[in-house]
Motif scaffolding. Sequence first.
Motif, PDB file in Angstrom:
ATOM      1  N   ARG A 265      43.840  38.370  32.676  1.00  0.00           N
ATOM      2  CA  ARG A 265      42.914  38.498  33.905  1.00  0.00           C
ATOM      3  C   ARG A 265      41.353  38.413  33.665  1.00  0.00           C
ATOM      4  O   ARG A 265      40.911  39.161  33.002  1.00  0.00           O
ATOM      5  CB  ARG A 265      43.390  39.728  34.462  1.00  0.00           C
ATOM      6  CG  ARG A 265      42.412  40.143  35.955  1.00  0.00           C
ATOM      7  CD  ARG A 265      42.887  41.464  36.318  1.00  0.00           C
ATOM      8  NE  ARG A 265      44.539  41.613  36.797  1.00  0.00           N
ATOM      9  CZ  ARG A 265      44.999  42.426  37.236  1.00  0.00           C
ATOM     10  NH1 ARG A 265      44.148  43.845  37.171  1.00  0.00           N
ATOM     11  NH2 ARG A 265      46.247  42.605  37.529  1.00  0.00           N
ATOM     12  N   ALA A 266      40.750  37.371  34.066  1.00  0.00           N
ATOM     13  CA  ALA A 266      39.041  37.390  34.077  1.00  0.00           C
ATOM     14  C   ALA A 266      38.819  37.447  32.460  1.00  0.00           C
ATOM     15  O   ALA A 266      37.856  38.329  32.537  1.00  0.00           O
ATOM     16  CB  ALA A 266      38.635  38.236  34.771  1.00  0.00           C
ATOM     17  N   GLY A 267      39.252  36.893  31.834  1.00  0.00           N
ATOM     18  CA  GLY A 267      39.048  36.851  30.162  1.00  0.00           C
ATOM     19  C   GLY A 267      39.537  38.118  29.340  1.00  0.00           C
ATOM     20  O   GLY A 267      39.239  38.188  28.353  1.00  0.00           O
ATOM     21  N   HIS A 268      40.269  38.969  30.092  1.00  0.00           N
ATOM     22  CA  HIS A 268      40.630  40.272  29.480  1.00  0.00           C
ATOM     23  C   HIS A 268      42.218  40.153  29.247  1.00  0.00           C
ATOM     24  O   HIS A 268      42.846  39.694  30.291  1.00  0.00           O
ATOM     25  CB  HIS A 268      40.208  41.543  30.284  1.00  0.00           C
ATOM     26  CG  HIS A 268      38.694  41.505  30.331  1.00  0.00           C
ATOM     27  ND1 HIS A 268      37.909  42.254  29.282  1.00  0.00           N
ATOM     28  CD2 HIS A 268      38.122  41.504  31.388  1.00  0.00           C
ATOM     29  CE1 HIS A 268      36.615  42.266  29.623  1.00  0.00           C
ATOM     30  NE2 HIS A 268      36.776  41.750  30.997  1.00  0.00           N
ATOM     31  N   PHE A 296      54.744  46.683  36.260  1.00  0.00           N
ATOM     32  CA  PHE A 296      53.305  46.432  35.997  1.00  0.00           C
ATOM     33  C   PHE A 296      52.609  45.376  36.914  1.00  0.00           C
ATOM     34  O   PHE A 296      53.264  44.744  37.629  1.00  0.00           O
ATOM     35  CB  PHE A 296      52.942  45.461  34.546  1.00  0.00           C
ATOM     36  CG  PHE A 296      53.662  46.281  33.558  1.00  0.00           C
ATOM     37  CD1 PHE A 296      52.903  47.095  32.547  1.00  0.00           C
ATOM     38  CD2 PHE A 296      54.904  46.153  33.170  1.00  0.00           C
ATOM     39  CE1 PHE A 296      53.538  47.990  31.435  1.00  0.00           C
ATOM     40  CE2 PHE A 296      55.718  46.967  32.048  1.00  0.00           C
ATOM     41  CZ  PHE A 296      54.988  47.562  31.225  1.00  0.00           C
ATOM     42  N   ASP A 297      51.272  45.627  36.849  1.00  0.00           N
ATOM     43  CA  ASP A 297      50.495  44.912  38.226  1.00  0.00           C
ATOM     44  C   ASP A 297      50.552  43.367  37.615  1.00  0.00           C
ATOM     45  O   ASP A 297      50.175  42.883  36.418  1.00  0.00           O
ATOM     46  CB  ASP A 297      49.041  45.296  38.163  1.00  0.00           C
ATOM     47  CG  ASP A 297      48.744  46.706  38.781  1.00  0.00           C
ATOM     48  OD1 ASP A 297      49.898  46.965  39.393  1.00  0.00           O
ATOM     49  OD2 ASP A 297      47.794  47.196  38.798  1.00  0.00           O
ATOM     50  N   PHE A 298      50.675  42.473  38.580  1.00  0.00           N
ATOM     51  CA  PHE A 298      50.440  41.037  38.352  1.00  0.00           C
ATOM     52  C   PHE A 298      49.821  40.281  39.746  1.00  0.00           C
ATOM     53  O   PHE A 298      50.612  40.028  40.562  1.00  0.00           O
ATOM     54  CB  PHE A 298      51.788  40.458  38.143  1.00  0.00           C
ATOM     55  CG  PHE A 298      51.963  38.898  37.795  1.00  0.00           C
ATOM     56  CD1 PHE A 298      51.016  38.413  36.777  1.00  0.00           C
ATOM     57  CD2 PHE A 298      52.955  38.101  38.295  1.00  0.00           C
ATOM     58  CE1 PHE A 298      51.071  36.917  36.614  1.00  0.00           C
ATOM     59  CE2 PHE A 298      52.734  36.750  37.967  1.00  0.00           C
ATOM     60  CZ  PHE A 298      51.812  36.072  37.127  1.00  0.00           C
ATOM     61  N   GLU A 299      48.498  39.996  39.558  1.00  0.00           N
ATOM     62  CA  GLU A 299      47.776  39.886  40.835  1.00  0.00           C
ATOM     63  C   GLU A 299      47.583  38.305  40.872  1.00  0.00           C
ATOM     64  O   GLU A 299      47.835  37.501  39.716  1.00  0.00           O
ATOM     65  CB  GLU A 299      46.480  40.500  40.842  1.00  0.00           C
ATOM     66  CG  GLU A 299      46.201  41.920  40.612  1.00  0.00           C
ATOM     67  CD  GLU A 299      46.605  42.470  41.848  1.00  0.00           C
ATOM     68  OE1 GLU A 299      46.273  41.627  43.067  1.00  0.00           O
ATOM     69  OE2 GLU A 299      46.876  43.754  42.043  1.00  0.00           O
TER      70      GLU A 299
END
Length: 378
Positions: A265-268, A296-299
């Motif tokens: 996510r966004a490079g992380h 777990f979150d999965f946007e």
Amino acid sequence: MRVRHSVSRLTTSWRPNHGLLIVPLAIIATTALIDINAPETIHLGPFLIAAPALTAAFAGPGPTAVVGALAVVAQIVIAAFHGGVTTPNHEAQIAAVLVISVFLVLFRRLLDRYERQLGRVRSVAVVAQQGLLRPLPRRIGPLSIASVYIAAESGAQIGGDLYAVVPAPGVTRMVVGDVRGSGLPAFGDAAVVLGAFRGSAYRNLSLPGVVSHIANASYWNMAQLAEAEPNYNESFVTALVLDVRDDDHSVQLVNCGHPPPMVLRAGHVRTLDVSEPALPLGLGAPSESEYQVETFDFEPGDILLLYTDGVIEARDRRGSFYPLADRLAAWTGSGPESLVRHLHDDLLRHAGGCLGDDAVMIAVTKTSGAVRGAAASR
């Protein structure tokens, strides 16, 4: 994206350009010319056998026989210039070149027959594995999927890596796993796991129910094999079974001893480590209540990466493992297809083009309108 290294090369016998035949022919001509012009005390004729021996290394029995015959003729010509063909020394040299040439032709013929048989067996193995590991859809429900399968360079055996995706009510259900071992036993164990997984997709089972069903199928299959085959080596399957929900931004998973997935996510990069991993499949016949689902979150825009241990256990020349998390964080592209292509190339560069084990990578992302679409449909 499905890439299978080494199989296509190994199932087809290598056939070089017949221009290479100029090398053994040059050996015959050079040896004969030097020997004819050398004193009678110098005998270079025995070196002629190098020509058919070299030919047998890269050409079939036909070219080997032709070069062998030319070597025999050259030996006869040499004998004619040095005391006659019927001298004991020259008769022995001619007979030696003839016998060894015949042996090389027979050897090359047997080798060609073996290569054809092995090629057919490997072709059947590849077709069987392709039937078992069906290509994943590029899009299923709200998900975009890209996958890569990299076969190990050493040997062309059927591997035990497995993966599948099926739609279920309100979720997309996925499995990725790795059978301990290789060859036909591993292929059979993988087939049982995938068959149980695909069959459970239409029974409206909960995620723990699916894992329990797969685990029991795997356990009883291995138990029957152990009973029927005294030399059967105990096996097991590490697996990750997960649901990506349509109606929220989450992923639910059960991890049975498998390397944890990662989310970019966004490079992380975040590793989805479960608090209570379950035992690998095949080590018992557990009930549904023994499996704990973790969420777990999965946007939308996140990329979920599933993989087998052939990825993280790939070593470079210094023995260092492939740093998957670091390479994933350093990636600057976009989309699952671009990611698996990048990781595929980077992994092979790290390992020097040769993996010690099969490797699977599956990248999944979710469209931003998935939840709104699910809500509207209700």
